[in-house]
Write a protein that holds these residues in place. Structure first.
Motif, mmCIF file in Angstrom:
data_model
loop_
_atom_site.group_PDB
_atom_site.id
_atom_site.type_symbol
_atom_site.label_atom_id
_atom_site.label_comp_id
_atom_site.label_asym_id
_atom_site.label_seq_id
_atom_site.Cartn_x
_atom_site.Cartn_y
_atom_site.Cartn_z
ATOM 1 N N ARG A 108 50.216 17.212 59.640
ATOM 2 C CA ARG A 108 50.351 16.841 61.142
ATOM 3 C C ARG A 108 49.559 18.064 61.707
ATOM 4 N NH1 ARG A 108 56.648 16.122 62.593
ATOM 5 N NH2 ARG A 108 56.759 18.029 61.275
ATOM 6 N N TYR A 116 52.122 19.688 66.724
ATOM 7 C CA TYR A 116 52.724 18.603 66.805
ATOM 8 C C TYR A 116 54.263 18.951 67.544
ATOM 9 C CZ TYR A 116 56.047 20.633 63.201
ATOM 10 O OH TYR A 116 56.617 21.333 62.506
ATOM 11 N N GLU A 141 50.195 14.101 68.140
ATOM 12 C CA GLU A 141 50.786 13.069 66.954
ATOM 13 C C GLU A 141 49.503 12.569 66.134
ATOM 14 O OE1 GLU A 141 51.971 9.672 69.090
ATOM 15 O OE2 GLU A 141 53.727 10.532 70.026
#
Length: 366
Positions: free
Chosen positions: A33, A37, A42
């Motif tokens: 990620r 995040y 996202e």
């Protein structure tokens, strides 16, 4: 240096050097990620491509562009534009970090995202990094070089496997040297190929050929644009050009509109011209019919009616050029493609720029 692995729930400490190449490849192929995040990003990327994502991530903190003036604020990239407009160190123009030209503060974020001087890497992974305006021409040549290189290697391997001399001794080596020289030498002629005599009548016709391919390229890259040759408002007048973004400019318009940017360029007669630039300009997309009536799509610019703050955008260029005005919603792509109007014929779009020089004083007149 030692860093914490960004893969979720990992916690392993990794170093910047990988003595084990297999481990390096494995780590670089991990899906992770974005570091931001928790702030709302996202995006999920391969670890090896995470650094490239952070350069465009809207949640990545960046310095205020007025830091040289004393501002110490760092904000997420998405909030930078709002901060610039209210910053106590605010200036009407700021310098682009890529082209080092001045652009209006209101267009700073948009300009830096699509600047033609922004450095990008060749998609063929040859290691070359060039300004965006040059990378497309390089990539075309690079792809041909890549294919030719593979052909040389394949031919040489076949000769070895078949125990026969398919190539003269050292011929493949000489060809590889020639290929490499061509690869790194072709870009020197890119500008020369696009050069054409400038217009001096205040009217410029800009034809964008292969428009569908250019639009497709713009859909894949936020920074893709097509810049017109320079033209002049009169024999001894202002030097100008336009820059077209086929897939739009700015998040809200991208994918829905064609955008047009009007640019003032440093010219040979700037010392004797009146500033700021205040001549009316009409931009038209021509309906390509053999005779009138033509339903051209027009938009007008009246610099003389701008506010005092907006007039700064039309001051004499301090660098080679600067954006003076942007029509981010110049025409919708839906209208451009409409079968009711022949705006695109033979995959060519024609844009007419007309500068009204009737109110222009004589250059150097008293």
């Amino acid at each position: 240096g030692r860093k914490l692995c960004p893969a979720e729930d990992c916690g392993e400490i990794i170093t910047s050097s990988f003595p084990d190449k297999n481990r390096q490849r494995t780590l670089m192929c991990l899906e992770v990620r974005c570091l931001h995040y928790k702030d709302g990003c996202e995006e999920i990327r391969l670890l090896g491509k995470l650094k490239a994502h952070l350069t465009t991530c809207e949640f990545h903190p960046v310095d205020c562009q007025f830091k040289p003036n004393g501002c110490t604020v760092r904000v997420p990239k998405a909030e930078l534009q709002n901060h610039l407009m209210s910053c106590s160190y605010h200036k009407s123009h700021v310098d682009c970090p890529h082209c080092h030209k001045q652009c209006p503060t209101s267009l700073y974020t948009t300009h830096t995202d699509v600047c033609s001087e922004k450095k990008v890497s060749c998609s063929n992974h040859c290691g070359t990094t060039l300004a965006f305006k040059d990378i497309r021409d390089h990539e075309k040549v690079c792809e041909e070089v890549k294919q030719l290189t593979e052909k040389v290697k394949t031919t040489a391997k076949l000769a070895q496997d078949d125990h026969r001399d398919a190539l003269p001794p050292q011929s493949d080596e000489k060809l590889m040297v020639a290929i490499k020289e061509a690869h790194f030498g072709l870009l020197g002629s890119v500008e020369d190929r696009s050069r054409e005599p400038p217009s001096y009548e205040g009217v410029h016709i800009f034809q964008i050929e292969n428009f569908s391919k250019r639009l497709a390229a713009a859909e894949k890259s936020d920074v893709y644009s097509v810049k017109s040759p320079a033209f002049f408002a009169g024999r001894h007048g202002y030097k100008l050009c336009i820059e077209v973004f086929p897939n739009g400019l700015g998040e809200d318009q991208r994918g829905n509109y064609l955008a047009l940017v009007f640019t003032l360029m440093k010219g040979p007669h700037d010392n004797i011209l009146d500033w700021p630039f205040n001549l009316p300009v009409t931009f038209s997309i021509i309906e390509q019919l053999p005779k009138p009536p033509r339903h051209n799509h027009r938009q007008h610019l009246y610099p003389g009616q701008c506010t005092k703050e907006e007039a700064h955008d039309f001051q004499r260029p301090k660098f080679d050029s600067h954006w003076a005005w942007a029509a981010q919603s110049f025409i919708s792509l839906k209208a451009l493609r409409s079968t009711k109007r022949k705006y695109i014929v033979d995959d060519t779009l024609v844009i007419r720029v007309e500068v009204d020089t009737s109110g222009m004083g004589k250059p150097g007149g008293d």
